[in-house]
Enzyme design. Sequence first.
Site, short mmCIF file in Angstrom:
data_model
loop_
_atom_site.label_atom_id
_atom_site.label_comp_id
_atom_site.label_asym_id
_atom_site.label_seq_id
_atom_site.Cartn_x
_atom_site.Cartn_y
_atom_site.Cartn_z
N GLY A 89 0.93 -1.16 0.23
CA GLY A 89 -0.11 -0.04 -0.14
C GLY A 89 0.77 1.62 0.18
O GLY A 89 1.53 1.10 -0.45
N LEU A 90 0.65 2.01 0.50
CA LEU A 90 1.30 3.09 0.33
C LEU A 90 1.18 4.31 -0.62
O LEU A 90 2.90 4.73 -0.90
CB LEU A 90 2.51 3.07 1.28
CG LEU A 90 2.69 3.09 3.30
CD1 LEU A 90 4.00 2.51 3.95
CD2 LEU A 90 1.06 4.26 3.42
N CYS A 91 0.47 4.03 -1.66
CA CYS A 91 0.51 4.53 -3.25
C CYS A 91 -0.40 4.86 -3.73
O CYS A 91 -0.59 5.41 -4.87
CB CYS A 91 1.28 2.68 -3.89
SG CYS A 91 -0.09 1.96 -3.69
N GLY A 92 -1.48 6.09 -2.32
CA GLY A 92 -2.16 6.61 -2.97
C GLY A 92 -3.30 5.67 -3.83
O GLY A 92 -3.39 4.31 -3.09
#
Length: 327
Positions: A89-92
């Site tokens: 994750g952590l990719c918008g």
Amino acid sequence: MAGGQERILRGRIRSVQATKKITRAMELIAGSRIVKAQQRVAAAVPYSEKITEVVRDLAAAGAGQGSPLLAGRDTVSTTCYVAIAGDRGLCGGYNAGVQRATEGEIKADVLAGKQYVVVPVGRKVEKYFRFRGYQLSQAFGGFSGAPSLADAKAIGAYVVELFTSGQVDKVELVYTRFVSAGNQEVVLRPLVPLTVETVAGGDGKAGPADAPTGDYEFEPDPSTILDSLLPSYVEARIYAALLNAAASEHASTQRAMKAATDNAEELIKSLSRIMNRARQDSITTEIMEIVGGAEALGSGNVKDPLPRDPQSVVETVHTHGGHASVG
């Protein structure tokens, strides 16, 4: 009370500063990986274009009439969606874009009374569809950041087997195409069967009807060549999609981490202003208490049972923690 609030604010500021360091580091790492991903996408373009050109010319020469990969089904009752997303994750909104696009196609098939199956590529998309009870086939993952040709071959062999065995009537790719570092788009591209329109445009795009073709002499015959090239063509198409998806993931991660770093900086400034204001209020309150106490002692409004000689007054002031001048 003010001192306790100041300690709480200091702790929050330290926590946000630590988070900011992490997001900044992730932003820099993603930025460095974008360059490598772009280079891999650019390096794969010549091979993809050339094999597309050869397959197109072979198909135009009448080869592959009996090839199972070129033979479309009269009725498409089951569609296989190869959804390519990320492992992390952590990719918008990168993963969410692929998930929404695939889910929209599935809902359209269900409303039309057709069947579907999803081949998830990436742990995030697999967890998303598995949690919601969608029909999943074999999952692939663990290489979204740096896919290899071997990964594309494994996916290609599996989906081709699904199509040739009759389990599905059509295979489509759902992935994020890398346009530039600031622009990516979720696309839906047909993969199998390889119709003339699909092959003509490359990467699932329909080419112009009057596109020029080369005049070749094939040895051995075109059908034999096409049968050996079609699996490689499918692998090249999947590999190009994986590379585009990897570059898009890094670009989305960089943007998301930059936004998080900027937000952390703004939060630190806001908390610092609140803490400074609280500290100033605390200091002002302490000064007012000291001044008020000194004035009360100097004016004699406070009943003091002790003797009023100068030495006793000084000792009394020191005992109460205040400061006063004795005239």
